[in-house]
Design a protein around this motif. Structure first.
Motif, PDB file in Angstrom:
ATOM      1  N   GLN A 184      -5.115   4.899   9.197  1.00  0.00           N
ATOM      2  CA  GLN A 184      -4.710   4.220   7.957  1.00  0.00           C
ATOM      3  C   GLN A 184      -3.236   4.470   7.650  1.00  0.00           C
ATOM      4  OE1 GLN A 184      -7.557   5.951   5.262  1.00  0.00           O
ATOM      5  NE2 GLN A 184      -9.107   4.364   5.643  1.00  0.00           N
ATOM      6  N   LEU A 185      -2.778   5.700   7.922  1.00  0.00           N
ATOM      7  CA  LEU A 185      -1.366   6.002   7.693  1.00  0.00           C
ATOM      8  C   LEU A 185      -0.488   5.175   8.614  1.00  0.00           C
ATOM      9  CD1 LEU A 185       0.846   7.730   6.345  1.00  0.00           C
ATOM     10  CD2 LEU A 185       0.440   9.469   8.097  1.00  0.00           C
ATOM     11  N   GLU A 186      -0.875   5.039   9.863  1.00  0.00           N
ATOM     12  CA  GLU A 186      -0.115   4.225  10.802  1.00  0.00           C
ATOM     13  C   GLU A 186      -0.080   2.768  10.358  1.00  0.00           C
ATOM     14  OE1 GLU A 186      -0.561   6.515  15.087  1.00  0.00           O
ATOM     15  OE2 GLU A 186      -2.258   5.305  14.376  1.00  0.00           O
TER      16      GLU A 186
ATOM     17  N   GLU B 204       8.659   7.312  16.853  1.00  0.00           N
ATOM     18  CA  GLU B 204       8.542   6.979  15.431  1.00  0.00           C
ATOM     19  C   GLU B 204       7.896   8.127  14.656  1.00  0.00           C
ATOM     20  OE1 GLU B 204       7.563   5.100  17.908  1.00  0.00           O
ATOM     21  OE2 GLU B 204       8.775   3.265  17.785  1.00  0.00           O
ATOM     22  N   GLY B 205       6.910   8.761  15.277  1.00  0.00           N
ATOM     23  CA  GLY B 205       6.256   9.892  14.624  1.00  0.00           C
ATOM     24  C   GLY B 205       7.203  11.051  14.412  1.00  0.00           C
ATOM     25  N   ASP B 206       8.060  11.295  15.392  1.00  0.00           N
ATOM     26  CA  ASP B 206       9.029  12.373  15.279  1.00  0.00           C
ATOM     27  C   ASP B 206       9.998  12.111  14.136  1.00  0.00           C
ATOM     28  OD1 ASP B 206       9.847  14.882  16.454  1.00  0.00           O
ATOM     29  OD2 ASP B 206      11.676  13.858  17.081  1.00  0.00           O
ATOM     30  N   ILE B 207      10.395  10.857  13.980  1.00  0.00           N
ATOM     31  CA  ILE B 207      11.306  10.491  12.889  1.00  0.00           C
ATOM     32  C   ILE B 207      10.601  10.641  11.542  1.00  0.00           C
ATOM     33  CG2 ILE B 207      12.564   8.569  11.843  1.00  0.00           C
ATOM     34  CD1 ILE B 207      13.077   7.539  14.714  1.00  0.00           C
ATOM     35  N   PHE B 208       9.332  10.174  11.476  1.00  0.00           N
ATOM     36  CA  PHE B 208       8.597  10.240  10.215  1.00  0.00           C
ATOM     37  C   PHE B 208       8.272  11.674   9.822  1.00  0.00           C
ATOM     38  CE2 PHE B 208       4.486  10.067   7.849  1.00  0.00           C
ATOM     39  CZ  PHE B 208       5.004   9.518   6.685  1.00  0.00           C
ATOM     40  N   LEU B 209       8.131  12.575  10.804  1.00  0.00           N
ATOM     41  CA  LEU B 209       7.790  13.971  10.505  1.00  0.00           C
ATOM     42  C   LEU B 209       8.813  14.597   9.572  1.00  0.00           C
ATOM     43  CD1 LEU B 209       6.036  16.494  10.949  1.00  0.00           C
ATOM     44  CD2 LEU B 209       7.406  16.971  12.994  1.00  0.00           C
TER      45      LEU B 209
ATOM     46  N   LEU C  71       2.205   6.661  15.352  1.00  0.00           N
ATOM     47  CA  LEU C  71       2.770   7.983  15.144  1.00  0.00           C
ATOM     48  C   LEU C  71       2.457   8.964  16.270  1.00  0.00           C
ATOM     49  CD1 LEU C  71       1.974   8.385  11.338  1.00  0.00           C
ATOM     50  CD2 LEU C  71       4.120   7.639  12.387  1.00  0.00           C
ATOM     51  N   PHE C  72       1.347   8.747  16.976  1.00  0.00           N
ATOM     52  CA  PHE C  72       0.918   9.702  18.003  1.00  0.00           C
ATOM     53  C   PHE C  72       0.554   9.006  19.313  1.00  0.00           C
ATOM     54  CE2 PHE C  72      -0.317  11.975  14.060  1.00  0.00           C
ATOM     55  CZ  PHE C  72       0.365  13.166  14.253  1.00  0.00           C
ATOM     56  N   HIS C  73       0.838   9.700  20.405  1.00  0.00           N
ATOM     57  CA  HIS C  73       0.229   9.385  21.687  1.00  0.00           C
ATOM     58  C   HIS C  73      -1.044  10.219  21.759  1.00  0.00           C
ATOM     59  CE1 HIS C  73       3.767   7.243  23.065  1.00  0.00           C
ATOM     60  NE2 HIS C  73       4.538   8.308  22.866  1.00  0.00           N
ATOM     61  N   ARG C  74      -2.186   9.601  21.991  1.00  0.00           N
ATOM     62  CA  ARG C  74      -3.457  10.309  21.972  1.00  0.00           C
ATOM     63  C   ARG C  74      -4.055  10.405  23.368  1.00  0.00           C
ATOM     64  NH1 ARG C  74      -3.147   7.377  17.213  1.00  0.00           N
ATOM     65  NH2 ARG C  74      -3.858   8.413  15.292  1.00  0.00           N
TER      66      ARG C  74
ATOM     67  N   MET D  15       0.850  -1.193   0.000  1.00  0.00           N
ATOM     68  CA  MET D  15       0.000   0.000   0.000  1.00  0.00           C
ATOM     69  C   MET D  15       0.888   1.245   0.000  1.00  0.00           C
ATOM     70  SD  MET D  15      -3.038   1.033   2.687  1.00  0.00           S
ATOM     71  CE  MET D  15      -3.833  -0.551   2.389  1.00  0.00           C
ATOM     72  N   SER D  16       0.553   2.233  -0.851  1.00  0.00           N
ATOM     73  CA  SER D  16       1.387   3.419  -0.991  1.00  0.00           C
ATOM     74  C   SER D  16       0.901   4.538  -0.076  1.00  0.00           C
ATOM     75  CB  SER D  16       1.366   3.896  -2.448  1.00  0.00           C
ATOM     76  OG  SER D  16       0.040   4.233  -2.833  1.00  0.00           O
ATOM     77  N   LEU D  17       1.758   5.538   0.085  1.00  0.00           N
ATOM     78  CA  LEU D  17       1.415   6.688   0.912  1.00  0.00           C
ATOM     79  C   LEU D  17       0.497   7.637   0.151  1.00  0.00           C
ATOM     80  CD1 LEU D  17       4.865   7.595   2.506  1.00  0.00           C
ATOM     81  CD2 LEU D  17       2.904   6.584   3.656  1.00  0.00           C
ATOM     82  N   ASP D  18      -0.500   8.167   0.835  1.00  0.00           N
ATOM     83  CA  ASP D  18      -1.377   9.191   0.286  1.00  0.00           C
ATOM     84  C   ASP D  18      -0.860  10.545   0.777  1.00  0.00           C
ATOM     85  OD1 ASP D  18      -3.601  10.608  -0.751  1.00  0.00           O
ATOM     86  OD2 ASP D  18      -4.571  10.498   1.220  1.00  0.00           O
ATOM     87  N   LEU D  19      -0.453  11.403  -0.157  1.00  0.00           N
ATOM     88  CA  LEU D  19       0.166  12.660   0.237  1.00  0.00           C
ATOM     89  C   LEU D  19      -0.803  13.600   0.956  1.00  0.00           C
ATOM     90  CD1 LEU D  19       2.532  13.464  -2.767  1.00  0.00           C
ATOM     91  CD2 LEU D  19       3.114  12.564  -0.520  1.00  0.00           C
ATOM     92  N   GLU D  20      -2.101  13.487   0.658  1.00  0.00           N
ATOM     93  CA  GLU D  20      -3.079  14.284   1.399  1.00  0.00           C
ATOM     94  C   GLU D  20      -3.077  13.896   2.874  1.00  0.00           C
ATOM     95  OE1 GLU D  20      -5.206  16.827   0.785  1.00  0.00           O
ATOM     96  OE2 GLU D  20      -4.142  17.117  -1.099  1.00  0.00           O
ATOM     97  N   THR D  21      -2.964  12.599   3.120  1.00  0.00           N
ATOM     98  CA  THR D  21      -2.915  12.134   4.504  1.00  0.00           C
ATOM     99  C   THR D  21      -1.595  12.509   5.158  1.00  0.00           C
ATOM    100  OG1 THR D  21      -4.367  10.291   3.932  1.00  0.00           O
ATOM    101  CG2 THR D  21      -3.136  10.107   5.997  1.00  0.00           C
ATOM    102  N   VAL D  22      -0.518  12.481   4.385  1.00  0.00           N
ATOM    103  CA  VAL D  22       0.779  12.910   4.908  1.00  0.00           C
ATOM    104  C   VAL D  22       0.713  14.383   5.310  1.00  0.00           C
ATOM    105  CG1 VAL D  22       3.204  13.302   4.345  1.00  0.00           C
ATOM    106  CG2 VAL D  22       2.093  11.180   3.630  1.00  0.00           C
ATOM    107  N   ALA D  23       0.060  15.198   4.473  1.00  0.00           N
ATOM    108  CA  ALA D  23      -0.093  16.619   4.802  1.00  0.00           C
ATOM    109  C   ALA D  23      -0.940  16.796   6.058  1.00  0.00           C
ATOM    110  CB  ALA D  23      -0.721  17.371   3.629  1.00  0.00           C
ATOM    111  N   LEU D  24      -1.966  15.988   6.205  1.00  0.00           N
ATOM    112  CA  LEU D  24      -2.782  16.031   7.424  1.00  0.00           C
ATOM    113  C   LEU D  24      -1.937  15.675   8.643  1.00  0.00           C
ATOM    114  CD1 LEU D  24      -5.524  16.125   8.948  1.00  0.00           C
ATOM    115  CD2 LEU D  24      -5.797  13.695   8.339  1.00  0.00           C
TER     116      LEU D  24
END
Length: 326
Positions: free
Chosen positions: A40-42, A62-67, A49-52, A1-10
């Protein structure tokens, strides 16, 4: 599955705001839809990616690295679009801007019609306030600030110098006399912005700080300008606010031999992150071109006083504050 750039921007926006709902609203998504996209991105990345919490989200390690990689992806996308035609490269989207009230009304607001005409793909949410806005917390893309910068976590670009003079009305000086030295201000009514009662001057012996007093203080610069014109006292004012009054002789410089020492300028500031949207760059570049190192409000300003009476013989030279560093 590929990355959706709209979701990456979100994801990048959620990381900046610390709030899924706020980031979703900016992109026309409901809180549920925004949360689903992040889940879905995770799943695609195989990492959390986030602590909620119920109030806020924070990046995991991991989220900090991916940012960093996400910002690079979005920058690459913008550069790719810019390489294949002006239509796709045109800045677009909603731009939320915070600006100092007086400067915004006098010098930014008149420029907005031309900016919007030049960039039809951009819409503006233009907010005037004299408080220091938390850009991240309030989802502000760009702030225009007048003064010295204190927040080292922000990226800043200088829009224009902020030349300031100590000034008074001819009527006030005729009644009270003109101070010859900063120490003479102890015998004058000094109008202050908020609690800024320590005025600093450059002298031959270095910087000199003087504690001033007066019957009027205000958190609004236009109130102080009107009070100075009305003859209520002496105040330090920016030439973008009083240039016309100086030219008409309604105000005259005071203590010109002792320039104000505080280093100030007019800045565009934005959150410190790698990806800065083209819409943000567009407004910064537009305002830099409009104001510049020799702004129009100083172009006809001559603060040399050759028409005043003998009580003002020490107000002949310009005084200016240098621009502040970031």
């Amino acid at each position: 599955m590929s990355l959706d750039l709209e979701t990456v921007a979100l994801f990048v926006r959620v990381a900046a705001l610390g709030n899924v709902s706020a980031a979703g609203r900016e992109r026309g998504l409901s809180p549920a839809a925004a949360s689903t996209r992040l889940t879905q991105l995770e799943a695609v990345l195989g990492a959390r990616l986030f602590h909620r919490t119920t109030r806020r989200v924070a990046l995991t390690q991991e989220g900090d690295i991916f940012l960093v990689q996400a910002q690079a992806l979005l920058m690459a996308e913008a550069q790719a679009l810019a390489s294949v035609g002006q239509g796709l490269a045109a800045p677009q989207g909603r731009l939320r801007v915070s600006c100092s009230s007086s400067f915004g009304r006098q010098h930014v607001s008149p420029a907005l019609p031309a900016f919007l005409a030049q960039y039809p793909g951009i819409s503006l949410d233009f907010r005037l306030t004299d408080r220091v806005v938390d850009l991240i917390e309030e989802g502000v893309d760009l702030a225009i600030r007048v003064g010295a910068l204190r927040d080292s976590t922000l990226i800043a670009r200088k829009l224009a110098p902020n030349r300031r003079v100590l000034c008074a009305s001819p009527a006030y000086l005729a009644a009270r006399g003109a101070p010859k030295h900063p120490g003479d201000l102890a015998g004058h009514d000094c109008l202050t912005l908020g609690d800024q009662r320590d005025w600093r001057f450059m002298t031959s012996g270095g910087a000199l700080s003087v504690r001033v007093t007066g019957r009027l203080s205000s958190d609004n610069g236009e109130v102080l300008r009107d009070a100075v014109v009305a003859g209520l006292g002496i105040a330090p004012k920016s030439t973008w606010d009083i240039g016309a009054y100086l030219r008409r002789g309604e105000l005259v410089p005071v203590l010109s031999a002792y320039p104000l020492a505080d280093e100030v300028a007019i800045w565009a500031v934005y959150p410190s992150r790698a990806f800065v949207p083209p819409k943000t760059h567009a407004l910064i570049d537009f305002l830099q071109a409009r104001f510049g190192p020799a702004p129009y409000w100083d172009s006809q300003d001559d603060t040399q006083d050759d028409t005043q009476d003998d009580t003002q013989d020490d107000t002949q030279d310009d005084s200016a504050a240098t621009d502040a560093g970031v």
